[in-house]
Design a protein around this motif. Structure first.
Motif, PDB file in Angstrom:
ATOM      1  N   ILE A  39      -9.990   1.291  -0.385  1.00 27.97           N
ATOM      2  CA  ILE A  39      -8.662   0.726  -0.638  1.00 27.97           C
ATOM      3  C   ILE A  39      -8.688   0.051  -1.999  1.00 27.97           C
ATOM      4  CG2 ILE A  39      -6.767  -0.614   0.311  1.00 27.97           C
ATOM      5  CD1 ILE A  39      -7.871   1.417   2.309  1.00 27.97           C
ATOM      6  N   ILE A  82      -9.398   5.233   8.184  1.00 30.37           N
ATOM      7  CA  ILE A  82      -9.072   3.814   8.046  1.00 30.37           C
ATOM      8  C   ILE A  82      -9.879   3.006   9.068  1.00 30.37           C
ATOM      9  CG2 ILE A  82      -7.236   2.090   8.241  1.00 30.37           C
ATOM     10  CD1 ILE A  82      -7.061   3.853   5.754  1.00 30.37           C
ATOM     11  N   LEU A 138       0.818  -1.202   0.000  1.00 31.73           N
ATOM     12  CA  LEU A 138       0.000   0.000   0.000  1.00 31.73           C
ATOM     13  C   LEU A 138       0.859   1.262   0.000  1.00 31.73           C
ATOM     14  CD1 LEU A 138      -2.851  -1.048   2.467  1.00 31.73           C
ATOM     15  CD2 LEU A 138      -2.757  -1.252  -0.032  1.00 31.73           C
ATOM     16  N   ILE A 143      -4.425   3.708  -1.162  1.00 37.32           N
ATOM     17  CA  ILE A 143      -5.373   4.084  -0.113  1.00 37.32           C
ATOM     18  C   ILE A 143      -6.001   5.420  -0.467  1.00 37.32           C
ATOM     19  CG2 ILE A 143      -5.643   4.605   2.336  1.00 37.32           C
ATOM     20  CD1 ILE A 143      -3.080   2.918   2.791  1.00 37.32           C
TER      21      ILE A 143
END
Length: 290
Positions: free
Chosen positions: A134, A127, A93, A120
């Protein structure tokens, strides 16, 4: 505790985003191992139940699923180049470009790892909520095998088998973000000359942005078909409005660089014979290098 929440994960990289990722896994009940060059960044997570691995190798060995969130792709390769990745599922990520993502996939797979690339589309506080989108690209079977665990981070959006797609969507989103924000700032600067503050203009601008977003599916259909029939307005009409925007900005003493750029692109398209077609015909100009 059910099998879904018993799945263990490793998070490597504990910047603000990495800490948020690890925290979301912990909150969802996943045993979470963390590692960071600066171990002090793990203190809060350890207090919440995370295990701090003393080495990268031990962090990788602790779970079959490892999430990486570092500064850039060079940092990922530097950190993991000597590590044993055999049998590991890596979900990267880290922000980068599509070429780096594809190269990282080859690099990881040569070392025996499975690899998903991701991006992201959220700030750290989001989150672990549905608002955090995502993006993932790579083999769909790998995503599906770990979807239930990855859903602890937010809303999963699978884009396709090409490992570069998540990064491409990410930067395409940045193009949208900065274009919309810069256009809003242009209008705000103009209205301030008449004593209208930004807070007063913002709801009108938001309404405009929402309305314009509704045009996108129809414009996309024209682009995909390569047919740009002027159903609502021809490009040559739009250019006259651009000229008005430039003149008004200059008359108010407001920077006119942005509308001049719009017009320069449109002028090239008109010179190429597209003045009677609809605005999406400019895709041909955007598809060329400068």
């Amino acid at each position: 505790m059910d099998k879904k929440t018993e799945t263990s994960v490793t998070v490597i990289g504990l910047g603000l985003m990495g800490q948020a990722l690890a925290g979301a896994f912990l909150k969802a009940g996943h045993p979470t191992t963390v590692w960071n060059r600066t171990a002090a960044k793990a203190e809060k997570l350890v207090a919440e139940g995370a295990r701090l691995a003393p080495t990268v190798g031990e962090a990788l060995a602790s779970s079959s699923l490892t999430i990486i969130c570092l500064t850039d792709y060079d940092a990922v390769r530097e950190l993991l180049d000597a590590a044993d990745l055999e049998g590991t599922m890596l979900v990267n990520l880290t922000s980068g470009d599509s070429t780096q993502a594809r190269e990282a996939a080859v690099w990881a797979e040569k070392r025996g790892a499975r690899y998903l690339d991701g991006a992201i589309m959220a700030l750290p506080p989001a989150i672990g909520t549905d608002e955090a989108v995502i993006l993932h690209s790579g083999p769909e079977s790998d995503l599906e095998a770990h979807r239930s665990t990855l859903e602890a981070l937010g809303t999963i959006s699978y884009l396709g088998a090409d490992h570069g797609l998540a990064s491409l969507y990410d930067v395409a989103g940045l193009a949208m973000m900065w274009s919309v924000l810069n256009a809003w700032l242009q209008g705000t600067a103009m209205l301030r000359t008449a004593g209208v503050d930004a807070a007063t203009y913002a709801p009108f601008a938001q309404q405009m942005a929402t309305g314009l977003a509704g045009w996108l599916p129809g414009y996309a259909e024209q682009i995909d078909k390569g047919s740009f029939t002027a159903e609502t307005s021809a490009l040559e009409t739009d250019v006259r409005a651009m000229t008005h925007l430039i003149q008004e900005s200059e008359a108010l003493g407001v920077n006119a660089e942005l509308p001049k750029l719009f017009k320069a692109i449109a002028d090239r398209s008109i010179a190429a014979g597209h003045g009677g077609e609809q605005y999406p015909v400019l895709i041909e100009e955007f598809s060329k290098p400068a």
